[in-house]
Design a protein around this motif. Structure first.
Motif, short mmCIF file in Angstrom:
data_model
loop_
_atom_site.label_atom_id
_atom_site.label_comp_id
_atom_site.label_asym_id
_atom_site.label_seq_id
_atom_site.Cartn_x
_atom_site.Cartn_y
_atom_site.Cartn_z
N CYS A 136 29.79 37.56 22.06
CA CYS A 136 28.84 36.26 22.15
C CYS A 136 28.18 36.55 23.60
O CYS A 136 29.10 36.54 24.50
CB CYS A 136 29.98 35.01 22.26
N TYR B 104 34.73 30.33 16.75
CA TYR B 104 35.03 29.29 15.48
C TYR B 104 34.96 30.25 14.27
O TYR B 104 34.04 30.89 14.01
CB TYR B 104 34.12 28.21 15.36
N ARG C 255 30.81 31.39 14.41
CA ARG C 255 30.07 31.11 15.35
C ARG C 255 30.77 31.12 16.82
O ARG C 255 31.92 31.03 16.62
CB ARG C 255 29.24 29.92 15.19
N CYS C 256 29.98 30.87 17.96
CA CYS C 256 30.51 30.96 18.99
C CYS C 256 29.85 30.20 19.77
O CYS C 256 28.66 29.35 19.76
CB CYS C 256 30.62 32.35 19.80
N ALA C 257 30.58 29.61 21.13
CA ALA C 257 29.90 28.64 21.94
C ALA C 257 30.28 28.87 23.64
O ALA C 257 31.35 29.52 23.66
CB ALA C 257 30.53 27.09 21.57
N THR D 230 27.36 22.62 27.40
CA THR D 230 27.63 23.33 26.18
C THR D 230 26.53 23.90 25.43
O THR D 230 25.59 22.91 24.87
CB THR D 230 28.72 22.62 25.41
N GLU E 32 26.04 26.20 21.74
CA GLU E 32 26.51 26.92 20.50
C GLU E 32 25.58 28.14 19.85
O GLU E 32 24.49 27.57 19.88
CB GLU E 32 26.74 26.08 19.33
N SER E 33 26.14 29.26 19.25
CA SER E 33 25.23 29.94 18.59
C SER E 33 25.12 29.14 17.16
O SER E 33 25.63 28.52 16.46
CB SER E 33 25.68 31.21 18.76
#
Length: 743
Positions: A54, A73, A105-107, A114, A116-117
């Motif tokens: 990430c 996630y 996915r990641c954040a 925040t 997110e990707s």
């Protein structure tokens, strides 16, 4: 000189600088982008090490060092978070399995910011082949085998399946990578295997079959042998014996059970004893011996045929319909029998009514009555075999009784009414027919005792009612009712209203009688008297075709329009034509008015005569004192002698003079004694003139008139007084052409 700063001042300054620095730090960074990378690829084979990276792209002020929190996630479910000051973070999947497949996915979280990707899919291909193990491979029939199916290292939601060749034995879902289960096998051998499936959300993946394990099963020799004596085909009355046997060695097993079964009925436990029955026709069918040890059972069966010794007896009655008083026969017989075993005369019969024995023979004769009604059966016996016939219910029919004919509600001429026809006794069905004289009008059939029979009819005259009668029949001779008798109501005709005395001769104080009569109508009849101004006056119900109502001592307020109504049980009101009459003044009032008028006229005449004489005396006195003119004529003087005036009608006597008086009085003809007084409304005008000498210059006389009018009405006769006898005679005279009331 050195200045010392107090410690608490130093602490406050430090906190203030820290807050200012922190506020500036929060305000001086921004997350520009977050990217997720999957290495070595988004599609890998089972056992590959996978790295998820990430990456955060963040802008911040020089000198500040923000803290990053990374969140990964899988299938929208969060994994373990991690905090660091680095601008990237790695998530490792060691020895990847198909269960690691999914959407990732990641954040990145920095303080309250925040980002997110985008989502990336990871696919791990290749399920491993499970391994099957069992606790033993040789079994005795009925024993269980414990099987273990394992997929080492597999993760996710797994479902394991155990199979015997192509037959599925057991399945179970679990999150473990192995499962153990006891399995029951049947037959001589088993080929066990297993496999598993994994739920990937949008799809389900299946593994290959595991290794195959053969299991040998030693069969239990417990199949029974069924024996029937004397044979499987017998005749009713024969004794049949059944026996069930198994291998001698297996019989020593205490768990062994042997049962004789017919269909769903258990007959007997056959472990030690035989089973015998005296065969009957309904004992035909399949008999089965079942042996059982634990969950293992085996069976043998045999079909038994039982021939009837004789057929079921048939009960019959000589006639399908039996009426009371008729003779009938009841017979009982069989249609077939086994001649090789019995003779026809060996069969004995009995006849029963309501389970009570009537006769021990095959026939029964009796006359039908209420006592012979009931449920009949018969019985046939031979060689200890007894059979009963079907039940036959007998109820002797009853000839229909003489019907009664009645009506419902009132019978009104011209209106429909219902005629009821009913027989007190008689077996159903009964046909009822309505007749008028010799013609059939309508018919209906009654099949239920609660049904009522009614027919619609009308009459045009009261005599028509006796032309109706009805007939009842129920397969016997028909029965005829009496002729219909009922009261017939004739609706009232239009009433006639009569007034006594006749209108025009009614004066104040008279008694006025209103008589209302009808030409037709059935009594009792109600007569109502009405005044258009005061509405209802009187109502009377009488048994005759007329009624009277008296207005006593009428006055001018009784003047008006009157009418009457008549109605009877037909509930049809009929109204007479209206009659208007006027109540005139009484004679004494007329005489009083006339006398008053005459007195007034006399007073006026006397007044004017006295005035005239007074003026005349003044003129004569003035004439004597004045000088007589030269050219004058004789004094013209008009003298009016009132006593010589005989008749003035519309014409009047007019004389030019200084004064005159007009009077109005009753008019008389010349011969008063012979002619009498004038009729009311005749008016006479009389002018009384006071003469005066003309002056020399003949100036026209100025005439003054005073007129008095009076109206006198003539008498129209004295009041008449009527009694009830007079009314009756009057009605008889005026209604003698009307028919009498009809009953």
């Amino acid at each position: 000189m050195q200045v010392k700063i107090q410690p608490y001042l130093r602490m406050g300054t430090f906190l203030l600088l820290f807050l200012i620095t922190s506020e500036e730090a929060r305000a001086d960074f921004i997350i520009k982008n977050v990217e997720l990378r999957i290495d070595p690829s988004s599609e890998v084979h089972r056992g590959t090490n996978v790295t998820l990276t990430c990456l955060a792209e963040v802008s911040y002020s020089q000198g500040s060092h923000p803290n990053y929190t990374y969140m990964f996630y899988k299938d929208y479910k969060p994994l373990k978070p991690y905090s660091t000051s680095a601008m990237d973070h790695l998530y490792f999947i060691k020895d990847a399995r198909v269960g690691h497949s999914g959407r990732y996915r990641c954040a990145v979280v920095i303080e309250k910011q925040t980002k997110e990707s985008s989502i990336k899919d990871l696919t791990v291909q290749g399920l491993q082949t499970p391994v099957l193990t069992v606790d033993k491979t040789r079994l005795t029939e009925g024993e269980d085998v414990t099987a273990n199916c394992s997929a080492e290292g597999e993760i996710g939601s797994l479902t394991f399946f155990f199979k015997n060749a192509s037959e599925e034995l057991y399945s179970k879902a679990t999150h473990e990578h192995h499962i153990e289960q006891k399995l029951s096998l049947t037959g001589g051998a088993g080929n066990l295997s297993c496999l598993y499936s994994i739920n990937l959300g949008s799809m389900i993946a299946f593994s290959n079959n595991s290794n195959l394990i053969k299991v040998n099963i030693q069969e239990l020799d417990i199949k029974p042998v069924i024996t029937v004596h004397p044979s499987t085909a017998v005749i009713e009355g024969d004794t049949i014996s059944f026996s069930c046997t198994v291998d001698v060695l297996q019989q020593q097993n205490s768990e062994l059970r042997i049962i004789l079964v017919r269909g769903s009925t258990t007959l007997r436990n056959m472990t030690k004893n035989h089973y015998s029955i005296d065969a009957k026709a309904n004992d035909s069918g399949e008999y089965e011996c079942i042996s059982q040890i634990g969950a293992i059972h085996k069976s043998s069966s045999v079909n038994i045929t039982v021939q009837e010794l004789f057929s079921v007896p048939v009960l019959s009655i000589s006639s399908a319909q039996v009426f009371e008083g008729e003779h009938f026969n009841v017979t009982c017989q069989v249609n077939s029998f086994a001649s090789e075993r019995i003779q026809i005369d060996e069969i004995k019969y009995s006849i029963f009514r309501d389970d009570a024995l009537l006769i021990s023979e095959g026939s029964y004769s009796v006359t039908a009555s209420k006592e012979t009604n009931g449920k009949y059966t018969c019985k046939a016996e031979a060689k200890k075999i007894s059979k009963k016939s079907w039940i036959l219910a007998l109820e002797a029919k009853v000839f229909v009784s003489k019907p009664e004919i009645t009506v419902t509600g009132p019978v009104i001429v011209g209106k429909p009414f219902r005629i009821n026809c009913h027989s007190e006794h008689g077996s159903l069905p009964i046909i009822y027919t309505l007749k008028k004289n010799t013609f059939n009008l309508s018919w209906t059939q009654v099949s239920n005792h609660h049904d009522e029979v009614s027919f619609l009819a009308t009459v045009s005259t009261p005599a028509d009612i006796s032309n109706y009668w009805c007939e009842a029949k129920n397969n016997g001779p028909p029965k005829r009712s009496e002729k219909l008798y009922a009261s017939v109501i004739v609706p009232v005709g239009k009433p006639l209203l009569t007034v006594l005395p006749v209108p025009g001769n009614i004066k104040e104080g008279d008694n006025v009688t209103l008589i209302c009569g009808i030409a037709k109508g059935s009594p009792p009849i109600s007569f109502g008297f009405y005044n258009s101004s005061s509405s209802h006056l009187h109502t009377a119900t009488v048994a005759s075709n007329f009624s009277a109502y008296m207005l006593t001592e009428v006055n001018r307020q009784h003047t008006g329009t009157y009418y009457c109504e008549a109605f009877n049980q037909a509930e049809e009101r009929s109204q007479s034509d209206p009659i208007t009459f006027e109540v005139s003044l009484a004679m004494w009032k007329k005489a009083l008015i006339a006398a008053f008028c005459m007195l007034l006229v006399a007073l006026l005449v006397l007044f004017f005569m006295m005035r005239y004489k007074a003026k005349k005396g003044k003129r004569e006195m003035a004439a004597k004192l004045s000088v007589k003119p030269a050219s004058t004529k004789s004094d013209e003087m008009l003298t009016l002698n009132l006593t010589n005036v005989t008749h003035y009608n519309a014409d009047t006597v007019r004389v030019k003079d200084k004064e005159s008086v007009w009077t109005e009085r009753p008019l008389y003809v010349a011969d008063q004694e012979s002619a009498g007084p004038l009729n009311e409304g005749d008016v006479e005008y009389t002018e009384v003139v006071h003469p005066e000498h003309l002056d020399p210059i003949r100036i026209p006389l100025r005439k003054g008139t005073d007129t008095v009018y009076s109206e006198l009405q003539t008498s129209q006769g004295a009041p008449e007084h009527l009694n009830h006898q007079d009314i009756g005679e009057y009605v008889k005279i005026n209604l003698d052409q009307l028919p009498e009331p009809m009953d």
